[in-house]
Write an enzyme that holds these catalytic residues in place. Structure first.
Site, PDB file in Angstrom:
ATOM      1  N   GLY A 145     -12.081 -26.451 -23.756  1.00 31.41           N
ATOM      2  CA  GLY A 145     -11.678 -26.344 -22.348  1.00 31.41           C
ATOM      3  C   GLY A 145     -12.175 -27.546 -21.570  1.00 31.41           C
ATOM      4  N   GLY A 146     -12.423 -27.307 -20.286  1.00 28.39           N
ATOM      5  CA  GLY A 146     -12.872 -28.389 -19.408  1.00 28.39           C
ATOM      6  C   GLY A 146     -14.178 -29.007 -19.860  1.00 28.39           C
ATOM      7  N   GLY A 203       0.769 -64.532 -27.062  1.00 27.65           N
ATOM      8  CA  GLY A 203      -0.068 -63.956 -26.006  1.00 27.65           C
ATOM      9  C   GLY A 203      -1.414 -63.508 -26.534  1.00 27.65           C
ATOM     10  N   ALA A 204      -1.430 -63.140 -27.828  1.00 26.62           N
ATOM     11  CA  ALA A 204      -2.677 -62.672 -28.411  1.00 26.62           C
ATOM     12  C   ALA A 204      -3.725 -63.790 -28.413  1.00 26.62           C
ATOM     13  CB  ALA A 204      -2.428 -62.147 -29.818  1.00 26.62           C
TER      14      ALA A 204
HETATM   15  C1  HXC Z   1     -20.444 -16.023 -22.361  1.00 24.32           C
HETATM   16  C2  HXC Z   1     -20.276 -16.402 -24.630  1.00 24.32           C
HETATM   17  C3  HXC Z   1     -19.325 -17.414 -24.399  1.00 24.32           C
HETATM   18  C4  HXC Z   1     -18.949 -17.706 -23.049  1.00 24.32           C
HETATM   19  C5  HXC Z   1     -19.643 -17.245 -26.498  1.00 24.32           C
HETATM   20  N1  HXC Z   1     -20.438 -16.330 -25.941  1.00 24.32           N
HETATM   21  N2  HXC Z   1     -18.940 -17.906 -25.585  1.00 24.32           N
HETATM   22  N3  HXC Z   1     -20.832 -15.718 -23.618  1.00 24.32           N
HETATM   23  N4  HXC Z   1     -19.538 -16.993 -22.074  1.00 24.32           N
HETATM   24  N5  HXC Z   1     -18.080 -18.646 -22.767  1.00 24.32           N
HETATM   25  C6  HXC Z   1     -21.352 -15.422 -26.603  1.00 24.32           C
HETATM   26  C7  HXC Z   1     -20.658 -14.333 -27.389  1.00 24.32           C
HETATM   27  O1  HXC Z   1     -20.367 -13.249 -26.564  1.00 24.32           O
HETATM   28  C8  HXC Z   1     -21.708 -13.994 -28.430  1.00 24.32           C
HETATM   29  O2  HXC Z   1     -22.693 -13.159 -27.859  1.00 24.32           O
HETATM   30  C9  HXC Z   1     -22.370 -15.313 -28.705  1.00 24.32           C
HETATM   31  O3  HXC Z   1     -22.070 -16.149 -27.592  1.00 24.32           O
HETATM   32  C10 HXC Z   1     -21.845 -15.996 -29.942  1.00 24.32           C
HETATM   33  O4  HXC Z   1     -20.430 -15.995 -29.911  1.00 24.32           O
HETATM   34  P1  HXC Z   1     -19.550 -15.544 -31.150  1.00 24.32           P
HETATM   35  O5  HXC Z   1     -18.183 -15.332 -30.649  1.00 24.32           O
HETATM   36  O6  HXC Z   1     -20.205 -14.429 -31.857  1.00 24.32           O
HETATM   37  O7  HXC Z   1     -19.656 -16.831 -32.047  1.00 24.32           O
HETATM   38  P2  HXC Z   1     -18.529 -17.527 -32.926  1.00 24.32           P
HETATM   39  O8  HXC Z   1     -17.840 -16.504 -33.781  1.00 24.32           O
HETATM   40  O9  HXC Z   1     -19.186 -18.667 -33.616  1.00 24.32           O
HETATM   41  O10 HXC Z   1     -17.469 -18.098 -31.905  1.00 24.32           O
HETATM   42  C11 HXC Z   1     -17.820 -19.078 -31.008  1.00 24.32           C
HETATM   43  C12 HXC Z   1     -16.681 -19.279 -29.970  1.00 24.32           C
HETATM   44  C13 HXC Z   1     -16.356 -17.933 -29.294  1.00 24.32           C
HETATM   45  C14 HXC Z   1     -15.451 -19.818 -30.678  1.00 24.32           C
HETATM   46  C15 HXC Z   1     -17.182 -20.337 -28.986  1.00 24.32           C
HETATM   47  O11 HXC Z   1     -17.562 -17.317 -28.901  1.00 24.32           O
HETATM   48  C16 HXC Z   1     -15.451 -18.094 -28.118  1.00 24.32           C
HETATM   49  O12 HXC Z   1     -14.243 -18.248 -28.283  1.00 24.32           O
HETATM   50  N6  HXC Z   1     -16.047 -18.031 -26.944  1.00 24.32           N
HETATM   51  C17 HXC Z   1     -15.306 -18.126 -25.709  1.00 24.32           C
HETATM   52  C18 HXC Z   1     -14.868 -19.517 -25.464  1.00 24.32           C
HETATM   53  C19 HXC Z   1     -14.214 -19.707 -24.138  1.00 24.32           C
HETATM   54  O13 HXC Z   1     -13.120 -19.217 -23.938  1.00 24.32           O
HETATM   55  N7  HXC Z   1     -14.956 -20.314 -23.226  1.00 24.32           N
HETATM   56  C20 HXC Z   1     -14.495 -20.562 -21.920  1.00 24.32           C
HETATM   57  C21 HXC Z   1     -13.687 -21.864 -22.068  1.00 24.32           C
HETATM   58  S1  HXC Z   1     -13.101 -22.420 -20.563  1.00 24.32           S
HETATM   59  P3  HXC Z   1     -23.561 -12.145 -28.720  1.00 24.32           P
HETATM   60  O14 HXC Z   1     -24.395 -11.432 -27.710  1.00 24.32           O
HETATM   61  O15 HXC Z   1     -22.597 -11.266 -29.448  1.00 24.32           O
HETATM   62  O16 HXC Z   1     -24.383 -12.960 -29.665  1.00 24.32           O
HETATM   63  C22 HXC Z   1     -14.256 -23.450 -20.083  1.00 24.32           C
HETATM   64  C23 HXC Z   1     -13.960 -24.015 -18.763  1.00 24.32           C
HETATM   65  C24 HXC Z   1     -14.851 -25.126 -18.435  1.00 24.32           C
HETATM   66  O17 HXC Z   1     -15.219 -23.669 -20.693  1.00 24.32           O
HETATM   67  C25 HXC Z   1     -14.336 -25.634 -17.152  1.00 24.32           C
HETATM   68  C26 HXC Z   1     -14.949 -26.901 -16.763  1.00 24.32           C
HETATM   69  C27 HXC Z   1     -14.121 -27.530 -15.711  1.00 24.32           C
END
Ligand code: HXC
Length: 521
Positions: free
Chosen positions: A176-177, A411-412
């Site tokens: 993402g971002g 040009g290079a």
């Molecule tokens: C809160 C999160 C989290 C998040 C993971 N966790 N991502 N908690 N916010 N964004 C937590 C899970 O709930 C889990 O908690 C622990 O971290 C480990 O995650 P798992 O899913 O068990 O690990 P894994 O299987 O390795 O997968 C990792 C992952 C997945 C692919 C990153 O967790 C995932 O898809 N997370 C969400 C990603 C996402 O959509 N993020 C927002 C993106 S948008 P527990 O307690 O069970 O251990 C963004 C915008 C930024 O980032 C904007 C900036 C401008």
């Protein structure tokens, strides 16, 4: 007295307990899960990266104050990121290292504040920022506070750009971002098989474009090192990633007001390399590997190549000459004849600008047949992108030296740090051909009629090509105009370059005042 001691010791014990809590992050189970994925923890990584005994953590006791979605029951001291200062090879750095064991290393208000704190300090002090990224992105429970925290970091990345070096290591998810913080920094190192970067993940991609790709296929280390050019280095594992950071920093000054570190070494500055005379093939169309020349020139033949697998028709990276850091930009005749295309221009332009921003002298090794022709290149903007490289060389004020080893066509010739755009010392080898274009193309234009009307057109063309090459297929016309400063025997190149960079050590050159330039982006 004893009672006084007891009270104090109790307070100290409390501190130890809190520090311990902070150290264990998300707990043993999650640490085990991290190791199972062949990933080290945030703390293990920093221990490998920094000099022994130099780690000073700050904000170890900071935590979020959110109560949303049950977060009040999930308080982790440190809030999922380790930040602080220390030394790498006895030079100061500020660092952050995201802890995936705590809420997936997700970034929110406190986590972001901690990163911003060390970035602000690094800029005031003038030391590099190294960020180890391993995060699920914006912490969903903290909503817009998470988004705001990201933007706070993006702003600082931007303001720090060109002030202190910024290195990002991607050691897990970065989606993402979140990708835009590393993208603004100077170098990205990715770890094979365990890291990935994308703006939208495989699930969204499947819905929108119907492509089915794994995370690795969509945004893994290999993809970003070879296809997109997002990553500058690929590491086999966490340990190698830390080694790359250390090596990279060794070529770079602490900030834009300092010179790069000087590393005296045993390699003689007047080392003569007889083989160098014979690297260029007699046939001007035969490829060879320019990296052989780069490594032969370098102190102890050591070359840290940047962007090794991306736009391989140009080679960029760091060497030392007589102990001094030098940024090398070299056309690569072994790939696409060393032609300049869109990707090569972008790759080299970014490298030139990095070196110029941080006072690293530039060495160009030139063997280029021109810009890449074709609709694909034209429609994708070879004009704008080629201009980036021209612009980058033209605006650079660091010491700039060019050695034309073979072709410098069209040009290079101008673009690759010619004297006309402020090359300080421009040399050519006797094998250099400095011309508007190659002999065949040139005679077909100038002598079209003569060739058509000749009794034997093929023989006539060959005769004209020979004449053209005699006249232009050498460096001596350019030398007669002072467009190159000297024609040198290849085997003496190392000594001449070391002398020339010594001469230019205190060079002062300035660009006119401006708010900022308007490089053709
Ligand atoms: C809160 C999160 C989290 C998040 C993971 N966790 N991502 N908690 N916010 N964004 C937590 C899970 O709930 C889990 O908690 C622990 O971290 C480990 O995650 P798992 O899913 O068990 O690990 P894994 O299987 O390795 O997968 C990792 C992952 C997945 C692919 C990153 O967790 C995932 O898809 N997370 C969400 C990603 C996402 O959509 N993020 C927002 C993106 S948008 P527990 O307690 O069970 O251990 C963004 C915008 C930024 O980032 C904007 C900036 C401008």
């Amino acid at each position: 007295m004893d009672e006084n001691k007891n009270i104090i010791n109790e307070k100290i014990n409390r501190l130890h307990q809190l520090k311990k809590l902070s150290e264990i992050g998300g707990g043993d189970k999650r640490i085990e899960a991290q190791h199972k994925k062949h990933k080290l923890t945030a703390r293990e990584r920093i221990t490998l990266l920094l000099d022994e005994g130099s780690i000073n953590e700050i904000d170890a006791l900071a935590h979020h104050h959110s109560t949303s979605f049950g977060l009040d029951k999930e308080i982790y001291l440190g809030d999922g990121v380790l930040v602080g200062f220390g030394n790498i090879n006895n030079r100061k750095v500020m660092f952050y290292s995201q802890d995936f064991t705590v809420l997936g290393g997700s970034l929110a208000e406190q986590h972001g504040k901690k990163i911003c704190k060390i970035m602000d300090m690094a800029m005031k002090i003038g030391v590099p920022i190294v960020g180890l990224n391993d995060s699920g992105g914006a912490r969903v429970q903290e909503g817009v506070l998470s988004l705001g925290a990201y933007a706070d970091i993006f702003l600082r990345n931007t303001l720090a750009s060109g002030v202190v070096p910024q290195i990002s290591v991607i050691m897990g998810p970065c989606a993402g971002g979140a990708v835009y913080s590393p993208a603004i920094t100077d170098f990205i190192i990715m770890v094979k098989n365990t890291s990935y970067m994308f703006v939208t993940g495989p699930k969204v991609v499947k819905t929108v474009t119907h492509e089915e790709l794994s995370s690795e296929e969509l945004g893994g280390a290999e993809v970003h090192s070879s296809k997109s050019g997002v990553a500058h280095f690929t590491a086999e594992n966490d340990v190698e990633a830390m080694e790359i950071v250390k090596k990279l920093l060794s070529y770079i000054p602490q900030n834009n007001a300092e010179e790069p570190p000087f590393f005296p070494n045993d390699d003689p500055t007047d080392r003569i390399d007889e083989d160098m005379n014979y690297i260029i093939p007699a046939n001007p169309n035969q490829p060879y590997d320019i990296k052989e020349i780069v490594t032969k020139l370098a102190d102890n033949n050591d070359f840290l190549e940047v962007h090794k697998d991306y736009a391989e028709n140009i080679v960029v990276g760091f060497i030392r000459l007589g102990g001094r850091s030098v940024g090398v930009i070299a056309n690569q005749p072994a790939v696409l004849a060393g032609v300049l295309d869109i990707n090569a221009s972008k790759k080299a332009a970014r490298f030139v600008r990095f070196c110029d921003a941080f006072n690293i002298p530039l060495l160009v090794l030139e063997d280029v047949p021109g810009f890449m022709p074709g609709s694909d290149q034209e429609w994708n903007g070879i004009i704008t992108n080629g201009a980036k490289l021209l612009f980058a060389f033209a605006e650079a004020t660091v010491p700039k030296i060019t050695v034309i080893v073979r072709k410098a066509y069209g040009g290079a010739y101008d673009v690759m740090n010619s004297k006309h755009i402020r090359g300080d010392l421009n040399y050519a080898w006797p094998t250099a051909e400095i011309a508007v274009m190659g002999a065949k193309g040139a005679v077909e234009i100038i002598f079209k009629k003569e060739i058509e009307e000749a009794e034997d057109p093929i023989a006539k063309e060959q005769e004209l090509i020979y004449e053209y090459n005699e006249k232009f297929g050498n460096p001596y016309i350019a030398a007669s105009w002072g467009y190159i400063d000297d024609v040198i025997e290849p085997k003496h190149t190392r000594k001449i370059l070391i002398d020339a960079f010594n001469l230019l050590e205190n060079k002062v050159d300035k660009n006119p005042y401006k708010k900022h330039d308007n490089i053709p982006l």
